[in-house]
Design a protein around this motif. Structure first.
Motif, PDB file in Angstrom:
ATOM      1  N   TYR A 120      37.949  52.795   9.887  1.00 31.18           N
ATOM      2  CA  TYR A 120      38.560  52.554  11.189  1.00 31.18           C
ATOM      3  C   TYR A 120      38.483  53.799  12.059  1.00 31.18           C
ATOM      4  CZ  TYR A 120      42.741  55.155   9.648  1.00 31.18           C
ATOM      5  OH  TYR A 120      43.602  56.141   9.206  1.00 31.18           O
ATOM      6  N   LEU A 121      38.825  53.627  13.331  1.00 30.87           N
ATOM      7  CA  LEU A 121      38.825  54.740  14.278  1.00 30.87           C
ATOM      8  C   LEU A 121      39.637  54.347  15.497  1.00 30.87           C
ATOM      9  CD1 LEU A 121      36.690  53.939  16.826  1.00 30.87           C
ATOM     10  CD2 LEU A 121      35.050  54.256  14.977  1.00 30.87           C
ATOM     11  N   PHE A 122      39.963  55.347  16.299  1.00 25.47           N
ATOM     12  CA  PHE A 122      40.629  55.130  17.582  1.00 25.47           C
ATOM     13  C   PHE A 122      39.708  55.621  18.684  1.00 25.47           C
ATOM     14  CE2 PHE A 122      44.004  55.419  14.485  1.00 25.47           C
ATOM     15  CZ  PHE A 122      44.837  54.369  14.836  1.00 25.47           C
ATOM     16  N   ALA A 123      39.560  54.813  19.731  1.00 27.18           N
ATOM     17  CA  ALA A 123      38.624  55.144  20.801  1.00 27.18           C
ATOM     18  C   ALA A 123      39.321  55.057  22.153  1.00 27.18           C
ATOM     19  CB  ALA A 123      37.434  54.186  20.771  1.00 27.18           C
ATOM     20  N   ASN A 135      29.311  47.431  14.424  1.00 24.85           N
ATOM     21  CA  ASN A 135      30.027  46.373  13.706  1.00 24.85           C
ATOM     22  C   ASN A 135      31.531  46.637  13.608  1.00 24.85           C
ATOM     23  OD1 ASN A 135      29.761  43.809  12.561  1.00 24.85           O
ATOM     24  ND2 ASN A 135      29.771  44.609  10.472  1.00 24.85           N
ATOM     25  N   PHE A 136      32.075  47.370  14.570  1.00 23.05           N
ATOM     26  CA  PHE A 136      33.521  47.559  14.638  1.00 23.05           C
ATOM     27  C   PHE A 136      34.139  46.499  15.549  1.00 23.05           C
ATOM     28  CE2 PHE A 136      32.416  51.766  13.116  1.00 23.05           C
ATOM     29  CZ  PHE A 136      33.495  52.103  12.304  1.00 23.05           C
ATOM     30  N   SER A 272      45.580  54.225  26.057  1.00 26.43           N
ATOM     31  CA  SER A 272      44.188  54.639  26.249  1.00 26.43           C
ATOM     32  C   SER A 272      43.420  54.684  24.931  1.00 26.43           C
ATOM     33  CB  SER A 272      44.138  56.021  26.909  1.00 26.43           C
ATOM     34  OG  SER A 272      44.827  56.973  26.116  1.00 26.43           O
ATOM     35  N   ASP A 273      44.128  54.612  23.792  1.00 23.53           N
ATOM     36  CA  ASP A 273      43.473  54.624  22.483  1.00 23.53           C
ATOM     37  C   ASP A 273      43.494  53.223  21.877  1.00 23.53           C
ATOM     38  OD1 ASP A 273      42.829  57.319  22.460  1.00 23.53           O
ATOM     39  OD2 ASP A 273      44.780  57.892  21.677  1.00 23.53           O
ATOM     40  N   THR A 274      42.314  52.723  21.548  1.00 26.35           N
ATOM     41  CA  THR A 274      42.165  51.390  20.989  1.00 26.35           C
ATOM     42  C   THR A 274      41.737  51.494  19.532  1.00 26.35           C
ATOM     43  OG1 THR A 274      41.537  50.464  23.133  1.00 26.35           O
ATOM     44  CG2 THR A 274      40.914  49.202  21.190  1.00 26.35           C
ATOM     45  N   LEU A 275      42.364  50.695  18.670  1.00 27.29           N
ATOM     46  CA  LEU A 275      42.042  50.695  17.245  1.00 27.29           C
ATOM     47  C   LEU A 275      40.847  49.790  16.974  1.00 27.29           C
ATOM     48  CD1 LEU A 275      42.643  51.219  14.206  1.00 27.29           C
ATOM     49  CD2 LEU A 275      44.298  49.338  14.322  1.00 27.29           C
ATOM     50  N   PHE A 276      39.860  50.328  16.260  1.00 32.28           N
ATOM     51  CA  PHE A 276      38.698  49.566  15.802  1.00 32.28           C
ATOM     52  C   PHE A 276      38.639  49.620  14.274  1.00 32.28           C
ATOM     53  CE2 PHE A 276      37.345  50.487  20.120  1.00 32.28           C
ATOM     54  CZ  PHE A 276      36.555  49.405  20.480  1.00 32.28           C
ATOM     55  N   LEU A 277      38.353  48.468  13.655  1.00 26.38           N
ATOM     56  CA  LEU A 277      38.091  48.403  12.222  1.00 26.38           C
ATOM     57  C   LEU A 277      36.707  47.836  11.980  1.00 26.38           C
ATOM     58  CD1 LEU A 277      41.308  48.616  11.936  1.00 26.38           C
ATOM     59  CD2 LEU A 277      40.957  47.375   9.796  1.00 26.38           C
TER      60      LEU A 277
END
Length: 298
Positions: A120-123, A135-136, A272-277
């Motif tokens: 995961y990451l935050f963007a 593919n996130f 402003s930060d969106t979670l992606f998995l």
């Protein structure tokens, strides 16, 4: 280190170079120019451990692009999970649009997606179109809050001094021995929490003697931002709130998802930060009204 050729230019690939002063110095110059921080003090304080691994490209002995991974263990509703959080994604301005981050992202995903429970990451808003290419998928997070009526703090507390080695040792020990208070609780990663405690949160660390608990919190106007609680024994969040809040505090916002959310309201996070998995590791988080702890974000 190894040579990598991308678009007719040869780069040097380096990984986990924390003890190489020349590369580390160049790496920190880039983090300062892109994000406004350096990891040099974190390294010298001994907190840059084995769980933080940069994947880096150099050109002419200069760090020009990077994607880092943070290997983080979590307790999630009583089950131990290991996640890979991608962060410190950056490219020198002169080297952008050359596919350098793309190469590093693909390499990280290829090496880690089968070794972990999820990736995961935050963007931020400027790169929301970038990560779906790998593919996130966007995942919603929910934050918990409540209104309170407190006439005065019910117990005494003291601020811990991050310049005092005894206070630092006390904090680290308590982090390691703490009992989870959240549905997603980071475990065995004092180094990441100490990154915050030695920088952004160094004036936000309190010890409540009556509860024998360390609290990381900020007071802004009439709102208490309660980031985390470290206690050896199970502890009631409301007891902490009552102990540290005075009559000026009317609202409490949690930086974690409480194990017991009775009395709290949940709200979809819009920031402003969106979670992606990564999609193939997505199912466990679907339909959960959770958030990753704010102090686990790298």
């Amino acid at each position: 280190m190894e040579s990598i050729k991308l678009n007719n230019t040869t780069y040097v690939f380096a990984r986990n170079f924390k003890h190489n002063q020349k590369i580390r110095t160049s790496f920190n110059r880039l983090t300062e120019s892109v994000f406004g921080f350096s990891l040099e003090n974190w390294y010298h304080d001994g907190f840059w451990g084995d769980y933080y691994i940069p994947y880096t490209l150099l050109h002419d002995n200069k760090v020009v692009s990077n994607v880092s991974i943070n290997k983080i263990e979590f307790d999630m509703e009583g089950k131990r999970k290991t996640g890979i959080q991608i962060g410190t994604v950056m490219t020198d301005e002169k080297y952008r649009n050359r596919g350098l981050n793309k190469y590093l992202m693909e390499r990280v995903i290829r090496e880690w997606q089968d070794q972990t429970d999820f990736v995961y990451l935050f963007a931020n808003d400027s790169v929301l179109d970038f990560y779906p290419k790998f593919n996130f998928k966007v995942v919603e997070e929910y934050q918990y809050s409540k209104t309170i009526d407190t006439h005065s703090a019910s117990s005494t507390w003291k601020k811990l001094n991050m310049e005092d080695p005894a206070d630092v040792a006390f904090l680290i020990g308590r982090i390691k021995d703490s009992t989870p208070i959240a549905k997603i609780s980071m475990r065995n990663n004092a180094s990441l929490i100490m990154f915050y405690c030695n920088s952004y949160k160094k004036n936000s660390i309190f010890y409540i003697k009556k509860l024998d608990a360390i609290v990381i919190a900020d007071f802004k106007g009439d709102t208490l931002y309660l980031d985390d609680i470290f206690s050896k024994s199970p502890i009631k969040i409301n007891s902490v709130i009552q102990s540290i809040s005075d009559k000026s505090i009317l609202n409490v916002i949690l930086g974690f998802t409480p194990l017991d959310d009775t009395g709290f309201e949940k709200q979809l996070i819009k920031s402003s930060d969106t979670l992606f998995l990564l999609k193939d590791k997505f199912e466990f988080f679907a339909n959960k009204h959770w958030m990753f702890p704010v102090l686990s974000r790298a």
